[in-house]
Structure formats: structure tokens, C-alpha cells
Design an enzyme around this catalytic site. Structure first.
Site, short mmCIF file in Angstrom:
data_model
loop_
_atom_site.label_atom_id
_atom_site.label_comp_id
_atom_site.label_asym_id
_atom_site.label_seq_id
_atom_site.Cartn_x
_atom_site.Cartn_y
_atom_site.Cartn_z
N GLU A 114 -2.87 -6.60 -1.09
CA GLU A 114 -2.05 -6.60 0.13
C GLU A 114 -0.56 -6.56 -0.18
O GLU A 114 0.27 -6.52 0.72
CB GLU A 114 -2.35 -7.86 0.96
CG GLU A 114 -3.75 -7.95 1.52
CD GLU A 114 -4.08 -6.80 2.47
OE1 GLU A 114 -3.21 -6.45 3.29
OE2 GLU A 114 -5.19 -6.27 2.38
N ASP A 167 16.95 24.21 -8.02
CA ASP A 167 15.90 23.48 -7.31
C ASP A 167 16.28 23.22 -5.86
O ASP A 167 17.45 23.12 -5.52
CB ASP A 167 15.67 22.09 -7.94
CG ASP A 167 14.83 22.16 -9.19
OD1 ASP A 167 14.14 23.17 -9.38
OD2 ASP A 167 14.87 21.18 -9.95
N1 SAH Z 1 -0.05 -4.44 2.96
C1 SAH Z 1 1.02 -3.69 2.39
C2 SAH Z 1 0.49 -2.46 1.68
C3 SAH Z 1 -0.09 -2.75 0.33
S1 SAH Z 1 -0.57 -1.31 -0.47
C4 SAH Z 1 1.96 -3.23 3.49
O1 SAH Z 1 1.48 -2.85 4.54
O2 SAH Z 1 3.16 -3.16 3.23
C5 SAH Z 1 -0.64 -1.86 -2.11
C6 SAH Z 1 0.49 -1.41 -3.01
O3 SAH Z 1 0.52 0.00 -3.04
C7 SAH Z 1 1.87 -1.83 -2.58
O4 SAH Z 1 2.19 -3.11 -3.03
C8 SAH Z 1 2.74 -0.77 -3.28
O5 SAH Z 1 3.00 -1.12 -4.61
C9 SAH Z 1 1.84 0.45 -3.27
N2 SAH Z 1 2.18 1.42 -2.22
C10 SAH Z 1 1.41 1.75 -1.17
N3 SAH Z 1 2.00 2.70 -0.41
C11 SAH Z 1 3.18 3.00 -1.00
C12 SAH Z 1 4.24 3.89 -0.69
N4 SAH Z 1 4.22 4.66 0.38
N5 SAH Z 1 5.31 3.93 -1.52
C13 SAH Z 1 5.35 3.13 -2.60
N6 SAH Z 1 4.39 2.25 -2.95
C14 SAH Z 1 3.31 2.18 -2.16
#
Ligand code: SAH
Length: 220
Positions: A114, A167
Site C-alpha cells: 500500500e 529528441d
Molecule cells: N496505495 C498507494 C499505491 C501503492 S502502489 C496510493 O494509492 O498512493 C505501490 C508502489 O508502487 C508505490 O509505493 C510506488 O512505489 C509504486 N508506484 C505505483 N504507481 C506509481 C506511479 N504512477 N509512479 C511511481 N511509482 C508508482
């Protein structure tokens, strides 16, 4: 430039960064890249990196202690800022990649579950970066995106520096359509202007095409 990644899946990084432009830069020593297993910084038998959230709710949260210890250990060899990859972070764009490419290195923390205990953000992070408005299952793929985008800006990594200017987002000839031989393929002809040898006309055509293709380029 040195990239240290802290992750529970260090094996994901090897195959990606052994190939292509970044792979060659690693071989040539222009980029140093190391993925560290977060579980190596736990002290319990189960090597646990997550725990239940305070206040209740679904899922698990990444514990602060292993992340702090991992980052502090990496800091001995990397003086760059600590970057968290989080969906709510600052959106990665070319400008941010250019800003980060000026650093001696980056220490990148990949979340899972999470998310990460917020004390990692308040106590360690200089940047919180998102690669877009969608939620992925972990920070590893975002970390790869970031390393690729920043790594190719490190001087010498891309052989011909003009190619960076050409680019998308790199300059005013950004993102124009490219063609190579044959001049005609399955009835599709390369635009005559590109075969004309008239460099001024080529430049003008490319600029027009780029503007049509990426209106966003007009802000540069
Ligand atoms: N519950 C959190 C999501 C956790 S997803 C919320 O809603 O904010 C789990 C992990 O995936 C995050 O801690 C992050 O490191 C990564 N992650 C997910 N989506 C991402 C995104 N769009 N950009 C960067 N990191 C991401």
C-alpha cells in the site's frame, strides 16, 4: 553517475540495464547501477519488510527501519538525493530528468504494497516522483523509467549529442517523423523534401511536422 536502487526485487534490474544505450553506458563505466535487496537490511528471521497499517485498513505498509538502514548504507557511496517513486509525486517530465541528470547520483526507493511508511518521505526523501497518473503494483518499473530517462542525459551516454537535441522535448526540431531506406516501400514514399538535399527546406518541414505531432513542443 551512480544509481542505487532499493527494492525487494533487485533481480528485475539486471536484464533491463544490460541492453541498449544504458547497458553500454554501464559497460563503459559512465553509469553505475546497483540494485540492493531491502530484505538484506532486516534483522528478523523472516526478513519482513512490511507490517499492518496503523489506524486499520487493507493491505500492508513498508516498514521504515529497513528502508532507513538501506538508504544510510548506500549513502556512504552515493552523495545524490533520495528519490521516492510514488503515484502522487511530482510528474516526471523531460525538465525534471534534466534537473536530476546534474546530480552525482540518485538513491531510488521502490515502494510495494500500500506504500511506504511516511517517515521515509519526511525523514529521507528529497524528491517524490510519479511516472504518470495511474497506479502500478510497485516502484521498480517507474525506477527503470527514471533511470533510463536520466541516464541517457549523462554526457557521453548517447553517442551523438545532436540526437538529444533532436529528441522530442530536446529542441525545436522535436519529435519529427523519421525515415530510412528504401525511399519507397509497399507504395509508401518517403516525403520528397527529405530526398531533396535542401537543408533549409528539410528543417522547415521537420519543424512543421513536429508542431503538428506534438503541440506541447510549442511551449519550448
Ligand atoms: N496505495 C498507494 C499505491 C501503492 S502502489 C496510493 O494509492 O498512493 C505501490 C508502489 O508502487 C508505490 O509505493 C510506488 O512505489 C509504486 N508506484 C505505483 N504507481 C506509481 C506511479 N504512477 N509512479 C511511481 N511509482 C508508482
Amino acid at each position: 553517475m551512480r544509481f542505487d536502487v532499493i527494492t525487494i526485487f533487485p533481480d528485475m534490474f539486471g536484464p533491463v540495464f544490460r541492453q541498449g544505450v544504458v547497458g553500454r553506458a554501464v559497460e563503459r563505466g559512465l553509469i553505475e547501477l546497483q540494485a540492493h535487496d531491502l530484505r538484506d537490511f532486516t534483522h528478523d528471521r523472516h526478513r519482513q519488510v512490511d507490517d499492518v497499517p496503523f489506524g486499520g485498513g487493507p493491505g500492508m505498509v513498508m516498514k521504515p527501519e529497513p528502508v532507513f538502514e538501506a538508504v544510510e548504507s548506500v549513502m556512504l557511496n552515493n552523495s545524490g538525493p533520495v528519490v521516492l517513486l510514488e503515484p502522487w509525486g511530482r510528474r516526471l517530465d523531460q525538465r525534471l530528468a534534466e534537473e536530476l541528470a546534474k546530480e552525482p547520483g540518485l538513491i531510488i526507493v521502490c515502494g510495494r504494497y500500500e506504500g511506504i511508511d511516511d517517515r521515509v518521505r519526511t525523514g529521507l526523501a528529497a524528491y517524490e516522483i510519479s511516472i504518470g497518473d495511474y497506479v502500478l503494483s510497485g516502484g521498480e518499473i517507474p525506477a527503470m523509467v527514471l533511470i533510463d530517462a536520466v541516464g541517457r542525459l549523462v554526457p557521453g551516454v548517447v553517442g551523438d549529442p545532436d540526437s538529444l537535441v533532436q529528441d522530442t522535448f530536446g529542441g525545436d526540431l522535436a519529435g519529427c517523423p523519421q525515415f530510412t531506406r528504401p525511399a519507397e516501400y509497399r507504395g509508401m514514399r518517403v516525403p520528397d523534401v527529405l530526398l531533396s538535399g535542401d537543408h533549409a527546406r528539410v528543417r522547415q518541414w521537420r519543424r512543421q511536422q513536429a508542431a503538428q505531432r506534438h503541440p506541447v513542443n510549442n511551449i519550448h
